[in-house]
Design a protein around this motif. Structure first.
Motif, PDB file in Angstrom:
ATOM      1  N   ASP A 195      29.611  16.666 -17.860  1.00 13.53           N
ATOM      2  CA  ASP A 195      30.440  15.461 -17.984  1.00 13.53           C
ATOM      3  C   ASP A 195      30.534  14.696 -16.672  1.00 13.53           C
ATOM      4  OD1 ASP A 195      30.916  16.011 -20.623  1.00 13.53           O
ATOM      5  OD2 ASP A 195      32.877  16.947 -20.273  1.00 13.53           O
ATOM      6  N   TYR A 196      30.536  15.423 -15.548  1.00 14.35           N
ATOM      7  CA  TYR A 196      30.680  14.816 -14.227  1.00 14.35           C
ATOM      8  C   TYR A 196      29.583  15.324 -13.299  1.00 14.35           C
ATOM      9  CZ  TYR A 196      35.341  13.887 -16.097  1.00 14.35           C
ATOM     10  OH  TYR A 196      36.381  13.495 -16.888  1.00 14.35           O
TER      11      TYR A 196
ATOM     12  N   PRO B  91      37.717   8.950 -10.542  1.00 17.52           N
ATOM     13  CA  PRO B  91      38.692   9.142 -11.622  1.00 17.52           C
ATOM     14  C   PRO B  91      39.983   8.345 -11.455  1.00 17.52           C
ATOM     15  CG  PRO B  91      37.731  11.241 -10.993  1.00 17.52           C
ATOM     16  CD  PRO B  91      37.257  10.228  -9.970  1.00 17.52           C
TER      17      PRO B  91
ATOM     18  N   ASP C 275      33.130   6.873 -19.465  1.00 18.55           N
ATOM     19  CA  ASP C 275      33.136   6.032 -20.662  1.00 18.55           C
ATOM     20  C   ASP C 275      32.843   4.570 -20.333  1.00 18.55           C
ATOM     21  OD1 ASP C 275      33.749   8.194 -22.235  1.00 18.55           O
ATOM     22  OD2 ASP C 275      35.916   7.797 -22.270  1.00 18.55           O
TER      23      ASP C 275
ATOM     24  N   ASN D  90      38.674   7.238 -18.398  1.00 16.84           N
ATOM     25  CA  ASN D  90      37.649   8.266 -18.204  1.00 16.84           C
ATOM     26  C   ASN D  90      36.431   7.565 -17.625  1.00 16.84           C
ATOM     27  OD1 ASN D  90      35.547  10.117 -18.352  1.00 16.84           O
ATOM     28  ND2 ASN D  90      36.122  10.890 -20.366  1.00 16.84           N
TER      29      ASN D  90
END
Length: 242
Positions: free
Chosen positions: A19-20, A154, A193, A190
């Motif tokens: 995800d990161y 973030p 996104d 997020n």
């Protein structure tokens, strides 16, 4: 397992890294992020011509004034850039001016519908005539490169909102969006996104000359910034003069 820094929930390290994905800078140059890798630049590398955009500025813009009032009733470069951006932005876009020392960008736009954030760096011209001079670009090169640390951060939207209270020159300039909407987006932000774009604006730069002189210091500098920002997955655009 690890503790997710955004939610404090436990999750697998594999899922977190997917995800990161981290950026790994290689000792011999280049970088790796996820499934993508970049090599150190070689001479002769070119960037797509379509990221260069030329505009007519001098009819209504004092290109020697960045944010100070333009002479003879003309707009300054920042004001003209906001007008040009408005022509392409979605109606729900939030535009923030963050001008001054330690700025994120002169103008930041947050478009909820298209899930896109733009960082716009603006600089006045060193001459009344469009040219291909590296002196017009020194600060822009540095500002664009520093954007790297904000892309996919973030806390980006939270930080932008906080700056409205703590910085005299940071403000929302949208007429159709409010700070409440920015704060709501920050609550659910997020970074993966969203899409990101960095725009550098130098009305004193002749796009025709830069593209004709691809061995110039200006062109090589823009190539380096293009490659550096590519490591974050951000788009890059260059606005100049006809």
């Amino acid at each position: 397992e690890i503790i997710d820094p955004l939610t404090n929930d436990k999750r697998s390290l594999e899922k977190f890294l997917n995800d990161y994905p981290p950026i790994i800078l290689m000792a011999n140059g280049g970088a790796i992020r996820g499934d993508y890798g970049w090599s150190i630049l070689e001479d002769g590398i070119e960037i797509p011509d379509d990221i260069f955009e030329d505009y007519i500025w001098t009819n209504d813009t004092d290109i020697r004034r960045e944010s100070k009032p333009g002479r003879d009733g003309k707009k300054n470069v920042q004001e003209k850039t906001i007008d040009l951006l408005a022509d392409e932005l979605e109606d729900d876009t939030i535009q923030i001016v963050d001008d001054g020392a330690m700025e994120i960008a002169d103008i930041i736009t947050v478009s909820p519908e298209e899930r896109k954030i733009r960082f716009v760096h603006v600089k006045y011209a060193g001459s009344d005539t469009a040219r291909n001079a590296v002196s017009d670009w020194y600060e822009l090169f540095g500002q664009a490169a520093r954007t790297h640390s904000w892309i996919r951060k973030p806390t980006l939207l939270v930080n932008i909102d906080e700056r409205i209270d703590t910085r005299q020159n940071t403000r929302i300039v949208s007429t159709t969006s409010s700070r409440t909407e920015l704060q709501q987006l920050a609550l659910n932000y997020n970074p993966n996104d969203w899409e990101y774009e960095v725009i550098v604006v130098q009305p004193g730069c002749s796009i025709e000359k830069v593209l004709r002189q691809k061995g110039s210091h200006v062109y090589k500098g823009l190539v380096s910034i293009f490659e550096w920002l590519n490591q974050t997955g951000a788009d890059f655009r260059i606005w100049g003069s006809e």
